[in-house]
Design a protein around this motif. Sequence first.
Motif, mmCIF file in Angstrom:
data_model
loop_
_atom_site.group_PDB
_atom_site.id
_atom_site.type_symbol
_atom_site.label_atom_id
_atom_site.label_comp_id
_atom_site.label_asym_id
_atom_site.label_seq_id
_atom_site.Cartn_x
_atom_site.Cartn_y
_atom_site.Cartn_z
ATOM 1 N N MET A 212 0.948 -1.263 -0.046
ATOM 2 C CA MET A 212 0.153 -0.005 0.065
ATOM 3 C C MET A 212 0.830 1.177 -0.076
ATOM 4 S SD MET A 212 -3.258 1.091 2.537
ATOM 5 C CE MET A 212 -4.011 -0.454 2.270
ATOM 6 N N ASN A 213 2.020 1.379 0.634
ATOM 7 C CA ASN A 213 3.070 2.339 0.729
ATOM 8 C C ASN A 213 3.707 2.815 -0.682
ATOM 9 O OD1 ASN A 213 2.818 2.675 3.338
ATOM 10 N ND2 ASN A 213 4.458 1.419 3.822
ATOM 11 N N THR A 214 3.618 1.602 -1.271
ATOM 12 C CA THR A 214 4.079 1.918 -2.891
ATOM 13 C C THR A 214 3.060 2.380 -3.655
ATOM 14 O OG1 THR A 214 5.847 -0.051 -2.930
ATOM 15 C CG2 THR A 214 5.042 0.636 -4.689
ATOM 16 N N HIS A 215 1.836 2.051 -3.605
ATOM 17 C CA HIS A 215 0.669 2.669 -4.229
ATOM 18 C C HIS A 215 0.489 3.956 -3.850
ATOM 19 C CE1 HIS A 215 -0.885 -1.889 -3.724
ATOM 20 N NE2 HIS A 215 0.026 -1.924 -4.690
ATOM 21 N N PHE A 216 0.629 4.304 -2.708
ATOM 22 C CA PHE A 216 0.419 5.678 -2.126
ATOM 23 C C PHE A 216 1.452 6.628 -2.916
ATOM 24 C CE2 PHE A 216 1.244 9.091 0.567
ATOM 25 C CZ PHE A 216 0.210 9.544 1.224
ATOM 26 N N LEU A 217 2.649 6.100 -2.975
ATOM 27 C CA LEU A 217 3.809 6.949 -3.531
ATOM 28 C C LEU A 217 3.643 7.037 -5.142
ATOM 29 C CD1 LEU A 217 6.613 8.108 -3.468
ATOM 30 C CD2 LEU A 217 7.647 6.018 -3.687
ATOM 31 N N CYS A 218 3.201 6.113 -5.712
ATOM 32 C CA CYS A 218 3.000 6.227 -7.363
ATOM 33 C C CYS A 218 1.877 6.921 -7.438
ATOM 34 C CB CYS A 218 2.950 4.878 -7.649
ATOM 35 S SG CYS A 218 4.597 3.619 -7.655
ATOM 36 N N GLY A 219 0.659 6.767 -6.847
ATOM 37 C CA GLY A 219 -0.394 7.800 -6.962
ATOM 38 C C GLY A 219 -0.018 9.133 -6.859
ATOM 39 N N MET A 220 0.551 9.489 -5.600
ATOM 40 C CA MET A 220 0.933 10.611 -5.754
ATOM 41 C C MET A 220 1.734 11.512 -6.725
ATOM 42 S SD MET A 220 2.924 12.547 -2.298
ATOM 43 C CE MET A 220 4.374 11.475 -2.462
ATOM 44 N N PHE A 221 2.741 10.769 -7.210
ATOM 45 C CA PHE A 221 3.411 11.233 -8.652
ATOM 46 C C PHE A 221 2.528 11.395 -9.716
ATOM 47 C CE2 PHE A 221 5.829 9.933 -12.142
ATOM 48 C CZ PHE A 221 6.762 10.745 -12.572
ATOM 49 N N PHE A 291 -7.496 6.667 -5.089
ATOM 50 C CA PHE A 291 -8.017 5.732 -6.055
ATOM 51 C C PHE A 291 -7.331 4.735 -6.402
ATOM 52 C CE2 PHE A 291 -7.326 4.784 -10.677
ATOM 53 C CZ PHE A 291 -8.876 4.323 -11.067
ATOM 54 N N PHE A 292 -5.969 4.919 -6.381
ATOM 55 C CA PHE A 292 -4.884 3.831 -6.555
ATOM 56 C C PHE A 292 -4.619 2.830 -5.616
ATOM 57 C CE2 PHE A 292 -3.173 6.610 -10.147
ATOM 58 C CZ PHE A 292 -3.464 5.850 -11.159
ATOM 59 N N VAL A 293 -4.910 3.292 -4.254
ATOM 60 C CA VAL A 293 -4.826 2.569 -3.004
ATOM 61 C C VAL A 293 -6.216 1.545 -3.092
ATOM 62 C CG1 VAL A 293 -5.091 2.400 -0.563
ATOM 63 C CG2 VAL A 293 -3.429 3.716 -1.837
ATOM 64 N N VAL A 294 -7.260 2.196 -3.241
ATOM 65 C CA VAL A 294 -8.624 1.505 -3.336
ATOM 66 C C VAL A 294 -8.591 0.460 -4.432
ATOM 67 C CG1 VAL A 294 -11.197 1.532 -3.430
ATOM 68 C CG2 VAL A 294 -9.869 3.293 -2.067
ATOM 69 N N PHE A 295 -8.198 0.982 -5.690
ATOM 70 C CA PHE A 295 -8.257 0.089 -6.800
ATOM 71 C C PHE A 295 -7.463 -1.325 -6.708
ATOM 72 C CE2 PHE A 295 -6.328 -1.198 -10.782
ATOM 73 C CZ PHE A 295 -7.332 -1.585 -11.648
ATOM 74 N N GLU A 296 -6.254 -1.123 -6.068
ATOM 75 C CA GLU A 296 -5.329 -2.069 -5.904
ATOM 76 C C GLU A 296 -5.683 -3.051 -4.888
ATOM 77 O OE1 GLU A 296 -2.624 -2.906 -7.533
ATOM 78 O OE2 GLU A 296 -1.475 -1.183 -8.198
ATOM 79 N N GLN A 297 -6.533 -2.555 -3.847
ATOM 80 C CA GLN A 297 -7.084 -3.306 -2.850
ATOM 81 C C GLN A 297 -8.518 -4.245 -3.356
ATOM 82 O OE1 GLN A 297 -5.887 -3.998 0.342
ATOM 83 N NE2 GLN A 297 -4.001 -2.708 -0.535
ATOM 84 N N CYS A 298 -9.032 -3.382 -4.433
ATOM 85 C CA CYS A 298 -10.105 -4.091 -5.013
ATOM 86 C C CYS A 298 -9.554 -5.403 -5.793
ATOM 87 C CB CYS A 298 -11.114 -3.311 -5.715
ATOM 88 S SG CYS A 298 -12.063 -2.180 -4.758
ATOM 89 N N ARG A 299 -8.636 -5.030 -6.659
ATOM 90 C CA ARG A 299 -7.869 -5.816 -7.504
ATOM 91 C C ARG A 299 -7.458 -7.035 -6.718
ATOM 92 N NH1 ARG A 299 -3.594 -3.965 -12.231
ATOM 93 N NH2 ARG A 299 -2.347 -3.471 -9.956
ATOM 94 N N LEU A 300 -6.959 -6.997 -5.642
ATOM 95 C CA LEU A 300 -6.443 -8.042 -4.615
ATOM 96 C C LEU A 300 -7.420 -8.856 -4.511
ATOM 97 C CD1 LEU A 300 -4.030 -9.297 -3.251
ATOM 98 C CD2 LEU A 300 -4.451 -7.719 -1.533
ATOM 99 N N ALA A 301 -8.625 -8.285 -4.007
ATOM 100 C CA ALA A 301 -9.792 -8.911 -3.428
ATOM 101 C C ALA A 301 -10.484 -9.766 -4.597
ATOM 102 C CB ALA A 301 -11.074 -8.000 -2.824
ATOM 103 N N PHE A 302 -10.703 -9.137 -5.801
ATOM 104 C CA PHE A 302 -11.186 -9.976 -6.926
ATOM 105 C C PHE A 302 -10.132 -11.090 -7.381
ATOM 106 C CE2 PHE A 302 -13.758 -5.976 -7.281
ATOM 107 C CZ PHE A 302 -14.813 -6.334 -6.474
ATOM 108 N N SER A 303 -8.883 -11.022 -6.970
ATOM 109 C CA SER A 303 -8.113 -11.963 -7.488
ATOM 110 C C SER A 303 -8.216 -13.377 -7.291
ATOM 111 C CB SER A 303 -6.697 -11.530 -7.415
ATOM 112 O OG SER A 303 -6.515 -11.615 -5.995
#
Length: 303
Positions: A212-221, A291-303
């Motif tokens: 999630m920290n990586t998703h946070f950083l990339c989303g900010m960029f 957006f990206f943090v939630v999206f990544e969590q949703c993608r993980l949940a649906f995998s």
Amino acid sequence: MEILSWKPFVSGGIASIAAELGTVNVLLLSIGTFPIDLTKTRLQIQGQVSDAAHSQLKYRGMIHAIVTITKEEGVKALYSGIAPAVLRQATYGTIKLGCYHAFKRILAGNAEDETLLTNVISAVAAGGLAAAIANPTDVLKVRMQVGTPSTVSSRGMFSSFADIYKMEGFRGLYRGVGPNTQRAAVVVGVELSMYDWIKQKLLRAKLVEDTMNTHFLCGMFAGFAGAVASNPIDVIKSRLMNQRLLKAGVSTVYKGSVDCARQTIKTEGFMALYKGFIPLYFRLGPWNIIFFVVFEQCRLAFS
């Protein structure tokens, strides 16, 4: 290879709505990200030499706009247009993310084959398509944020759509569709491709893990890159969407996006195209992080 998977569509819609509603913004104490979008729109609309109705420079910046609006119109006014904004994300966000991942699979069969170019092309196409479909919700959102008289019904969102159609026709609902589509293509093209690109680079270099920290950083960029690239188009889009059409189908101020850009630069200077940049970034930064943090969590949940 599953090109038309339902998962990116659903994940994108959920993440977009979550980001639009916002969580807690530390800099603005907990009012969420939407009021920042409202101040951005009002800053972009003001100071138009070509439009007497919005020629006054009422707000000195984002914070001053929030304080002034709260004092004069109440806290509720900071959320004017939230209903069409959520409806927009339910459609725009769903189509955008779903099509982006579908287009990537068409251009690159596997995730390992993706390049920055394939991601940019996929994102530009997905963003433009989604924005064109959701344009009426953007028109109403802008007008409710500005408080454009005689175009916003007190009876609710769908009555407001009907009022715009009744007074201005189908073209009224698609005011600014050109710059809106262009803006979305630029924003999505930059944000999604940059997010995937920088995340891929960091993971391959083993500088970070897929957390999630990586998703946070990339989303900010991604949010900062999107703000720099899209602000001029966003100014033009806001101004075109806010103006009304006469019954004959003639615009009241600007003839189109090129004319709007020309008049804005001529009468207010080039930097007028970057009006509202600070609230735009503080809007897109937190928005993309959520957006990206939630999206990544949703993608993980649906995998």
